[in-house]
Scaffold this active site. Sequence first.
Site, PDB file in Angstrom:
ATOM      1  N   MET A 188     101.212-104.833 -36.366  1.00 40.27           N
ATOM      2  CA  MET A 188     102.024-105.314 -37.580  1.00 40.27           C
ATOM      3  C   MET A 188     103.333-104.637 -37.301  1.00 40.27           C
ATOM      4  SD  MET A 188     101.652-105.656 -41.344  1.00 40.27           S
ATOM      5  CE  MET A 188     102.899-105.906 -42.583  1.00 40.27           C
TER       6      MET A 188
ATOM      7  N   HIS B  23      98.379-110.345 -46.458  1.00 46.49           N
ATOM      8  CA  HIS B  23      97.786-111.417 -45.849  1.00 46.49           C
ATOM      9  C   HIS B  23      96.314-111.653 -46.317  1.00 46.49           C
ATOM     10  CE1 HIS B  23      96.887-108.188 -43.059  1.00 46.49           C
ATOM     11  NE2 HIS B  23      98.276-107.983 -43.138  1.00 46.49           N
TER      12      HIS B  23
ATOM     13  N   TYR C  46      87.080 -88.561 -37.044  1.00 45.61           N
ATOM     14  CA  TYR C  46      88.577 -88.366 -37.551  1.00 45.61           C
ATOM     15  C   TYR C  46      88.897 -86.880 -37.107  1.00 45.61           C
ATOM     16  CZ  TYR C  46      87.081 -91.276 -41.581  1.00 45.61           C
ATOM     17  OH  TYR C  46      86.740 -92.309 -42.250  1.00 45.61           O
TER      18      TYR C  46
ATOM     19  N   HIS D  18      95.001 -91.207 -45.418  1.00 43.30           N
ATOM     20  CA  HIS D  18      94.735 -90.019 -45.971  1.00 43.30           C
ATOM     21  C   HIS D  18      96.057 -89.205 -46.276  1.00 43.30           C
ATOM     22  CE1 HIS D  18      90.038 -90.171 -45.107  1.00 43.30           C
ATOM     23  NE2 HIS D  18      90.496 -90.964 -45.866  1.00 43.30           N
TER      24      HIS D  18
ATOM     25  N   ASN E 283      87.785 -86.494 -46.206  1.00 44.73           N
ATOM     26  CA  ASN E 283      88.569 -87.307 -46.525  1.00 44.73           C
ATOM     27  C   ASN E 283      89.228 -86.823 -47.950  1.00 44.73           C
ATOM     28  OD1 ASN E 283      86.017 -88.487 -45.905  1.00 44.73           O
ATOM     29  ND2 ASN E 283      86.879 -90.406 -46.039  1.00 44.73           N
TER      30      ASN E 283
END
Length: 782
Positions: free
Chosen positions: A75, A176, A606, A682, A726
């Site tokens: 995108m 969308h 992560y 994050h 997180n």
Amino acid sequence: MRPFVSYLALVAGAYAQSSGYTDANTGITFQGYEDTTGFKYGMAVPVTPATDFIGQMVVPSNGSGYGGISLTGEMVGSLLIVAWPNSGSVVASLRETSGYTSPEAYTNASISLNPIANGTFVNSTHMSYTFVCAGCITGDSLSFSASATDLVVGWAMSAKSVTNPSSSSGATFVYHEAGYGDFGLTLTDAESSSYDTWASMATLSNTTSSNTTTCSSTSTNTTATVSNSTYDYIIAGAGPAGIIVAERLAETGKSVLLLERGAASTYATGGRSVVDWNSTVTQYDVPAMDYYLTTASDTSEYCTDVANMAGCILGGGTMVNAMMFVRPQERDFDDKWPTGWKWSDVSSSADRLYERNPGTTLSSLDGKRYDQQAFTTLQTFFSKAMGFSQVDAIQSPNAKTAVYSYPPWDAQDGLRAGPVKTYLPLANAVSNFKLKLNTKVFRAIRSNSTVTGVEVESSTGARQIINLNTGGSVILAGGSMSTPRILYNSGIGPTDQITTVQNGCVSVTLPAEDEWINLPVGQNLRDHPIFTLTFNATSINDTLVSTDFTSPSQTNIDLFAQGSGPLAQSGQRFNFWTSLNSTNGTRFFQGTCSSTADGSVRIKLYLTHGLTSTGVLGIDSNGATEFTTDPWMNTDADKAAVISMIDTIFAAARNSSIIIPSDASQTGASIVNANSYTQGDHFVGTTIIGETNDGTSVVDTNTKVWGMDNLFVVDASIHPDLPTGNTQAIVMVVAEHAAAKIVALASGGLNSTGSVTSGVAPFANNTTPAVGGDDDDDDACE
Ligand SMILES: Cc1cc2nc3c(=O)[nH]c(=O)nc-3n(C[C@H](O)[C@H](O)[C@H](O)COP(=O)(O)OP(=O)(O)OC[C@H]3O[C@@H](n4cnc5c(N)ncnc54)[C@H](O)[C@@H]3O)c2cc1C
Ligand SMILES: *[C@@H]1O[C@H](CO)[C@@H](O)[C@H](O)[C@H]1NC(C)=O
Ligand SMILES: *[C@@H]1O[C@H](CO)[C@@H](O)[C@H](O)[C@H]1NC(C)=O
Ligand SMILES: *[C@@H]1O[C@H](CO)[C@@H](O)[C@H](O)[C@H]1NC(C)=O
Ligand SMILES: *[C@@H]1O[C@H](CO)[C@@H](O)[C@H](O)[C@H]1NC(C)=O
Ligand SMILES: *[C@@H]1O[C@H](CO)[C@@H](O)[C@H](O)[C@H]1NC(C)=O
Ligand SMILES: *[C@@H]1O[C@H](CO)[C@@H](O)[C@H](O)[C@H]1NC(C)=O
Ligand SMILES: *[C@@H]1O[C@H](CO)[C@@H](O)[C@H](O)[C@H]1NC(C)=O
Ligand SMILES: *[C@@H]1O[C@H](CO)[C@@H](O)[C@H](O)[C@H]1NC(C)=O
Ligand SMILES: *[C@@H]1O[C@H](CO)[C@@H](O)[C@H](O)[C@H]1NC(C)=O
Ligand SMILES: *[C@@H]1O[C@H](CO)[C@@H](O)[C@H](O)[C@H]1NC(C)=O
Ligand SMILES: *[C@@H]1O[C@H](CO)[C@@H](O)[C@H](O)[C@H]1NC(C)=O
Ligand SMILES: *[C@@H]1O[C@H](CO)[C@@H](O)[C@H](O)[C@H]1NC(C)=O
């Protein structure tokens, strides 16, 4: 959870593949793909592709919504083609975006869309748009190259109305929600010797070659009325930070107005996006729904004018997030936070948070854990093949090397928890607190260094000024993607960003230029990049799959009614943490794991605390925030660390017979060098905290904006570092601490250097609000 597409072509074969079809309306033979949603896209090119192609987009439509195509699959940063019906005809536009927002019109004189009339129409069931995309094969970051073989095409569609639909360049689009994805297309299969004949049917137009700045919203009536109510504290944004700070300030008895641009969320707050199997719980209340929110019937909770994923709803990110609740380790503060914000300073604030909002590694009220094959399999792997040991992440937040745990979740009573559930009822119980939904703060109104109030916009676009009482303060808590906009609109930030606001499409009253305050707003943006590793695991043969959660069995519906069962669990099944030390420093990693199909398990790895990549957040002329520099994986040392960690896990897996990398050809380097990461959502650091006003920070150690007397920021924007897990838990700890600083500052509890003296503990009682109220869980706040 990344919208409109994912990582760059991991393996071309992993995408749904196109096939050939001939369109009856035009006679053109396309190579194309039809999704199960009915979205269809086809492409045709000459035998020797050059710069142009013919495209066809067919979108199921009842006269509203839009369809879109990305020429790279991504995108962000790609050339996008968007088409939508407007009063029975088709309007189309070339677009490009640097963030996950409504893309802006893309202007380049050598690129144009030229419709083919017989394939461009709106009927009672569909919209069809057939076009020559001239100059669209660019071979750079915008689009594929003429010599490419395997393309990845991204698609997206919405059934929701387009704003300003008659304007090709000025229309704006919502998220969308009706579907999105990627598919693979082999360019040679799209070649045809009839191309020139077909292309000659196009009506040549130069719709996109205009060079004028286009504004997506025409200025309506921006005259503001003045509210006749005034407050001691006005807080912008009811995410976790805003709610916690508002509630703590309300405890002092001062009048507090909490402004939230979004709508109600949980059932208890008046939200009514209920799941179809229980009419008294919303999609936000049900823990298991957190992995399926982007596919829910209502997706209006996502912001559409910010650079990346954020929740614009009561509770902010805590309503759209995946419920991981990782209590920060001491190092998360001790490495980079300033004086007054080390772990020894904030630990009592953390205790106040955990007393109300502890998090849990066992959310099902019957004390059982459901759907445990992924846990059992990974426990065997990480203990036997990696030498990790088990901890409880809630009880042992400092154990972050070579450990694994049941996932820690922000759940209570079998429901999603967080400040909407654990703090807001306490605030609602006191009369000096007011929450106003559907109200967006535009700017702080400044009289030089003093804020006198805020200008707000309601959901109908009506503007209003709400003033502070003398001695009052404005506190920004819009989140890392939004708080910078309020500052730019208030004349605070880098001069180029404020100039963009001044010359932009949104009517904003800025302070006189000599009162602009040049601070590094937007400059130190950080996020966790996530690498998805998939493994084959024969021991997983009875895992729950998506439909078990989106269309649950009666047994599980009944268990949920008791606060139990798989629906009362969030989506993760296993977590691990570890660190890597090298001459490049210490970096931490988190693994968040689950199984979505029998025979396989997924590790989302992560890169966390210690990473060195940063990015920059700016604002565009339509008032949307955007990434001017991406925050991920832009240092070689980050890349080296991730490569090393992935290779360590792959090597251990190959030597075990427990889990096996599903793609034998993948290595740490192949994954990292292909930029195959997704964002962590994050985001921190767009208005960082610092000890001196030396151009490197935006707020002081009392969270007050440098150069301002009574303007504060308390959300994730002020974090000068990323934590090991997180972000929501550390955001809440920091908000508790910020509230203590603000209260102490107001009550004069300062030492000679102007920071709050240690030992000031403004909240005498941790559990009961100072003024009236109760903290019963059933205390609904309508
Ligand atoms: C998809 C997603 C998944 C995530 N998963 C996890 C997870 O599993 N665990 C975890 O710990 N963290 C997770 N996070 C991150 C976590 O949710 C955020 O770090 C946290 O919510 C940030 O809190 P905040 O108060 O700084 O801002 P936000 O949560 O962004 O709250 C800001 C609030 O302010 C409102 N607002 C913004 N601008 C204005 C304005 N001008 N006027 C009025 N109101 C305004 C917004 O509508 C919003 O309600 C996730 C985030 C996302 C987006
Ligand atoms: C469009 O279709 C009509 C009817 O089939 C046909 O007569 C006409 O020639 C077509 N136009 C073009 C440009 O092909
Ligand atoms: C509308 O057009 C689409 C695309 O050409 C076609 O599939 C569909 O059958 C048409 N619907 C009607 C009612 O004609
Ligand atoms: C479109 O613009 C180009 C360059 O400005 C010009 O050469 C061409 O004739 C234009 N085409 C039409 C149909 O106006
Ligand atoms: C197009 O825009 C650029 C940048 O704003 C400007 O320098 C240039 O003069 C414009 N050209 C025309 C023809 O208006
Ligand atoms: C514009 O809005 C203000 C405040 O809502 C109102 O007082 C005024 O009458 C409006 N003006 C017009 C021209 O509609
Ligand atoms: C303040 O405004 C409210 C409505 O916005 C109105 O009902 C009330 O009478 C006003 N109070 C005063 C003192 O003007
Ligand atoms: C604005 O405030 C700054 C800092 O307090 C001060 O130096 C400056 O003189 C003020 N300007 C005006 C116009 O009052
Ligand atoms: C399913 O896997 C479990 C181990 O996870 C194993 O004990 C069991 O025998 C398997 N069942 C079948 C039918 O393969
Ligand atoms: C819906 O869930 C709630 C738990 O929040 C429970 O009290 C209620 O009984 C459930 N209703 C049904 C019909 O299962
Ligand atoms: C890395 O160093 C830290 C101390 O700075 C230590 O706690 C950690 O265990 C080390 N990690 C490894 C994998 O040895
Ligand atoms: C340290 O980072 C550099 C890049 O800055 C990289 O080339 C090197 O391999 C890294 N060293 C280690 C031990 O990871
Ligand atoms: C993993 O499983 C998939 C699907 O069963 C299979 O295609 C693939 O070859 C397997 N990978 C390995 C390395 O065995």
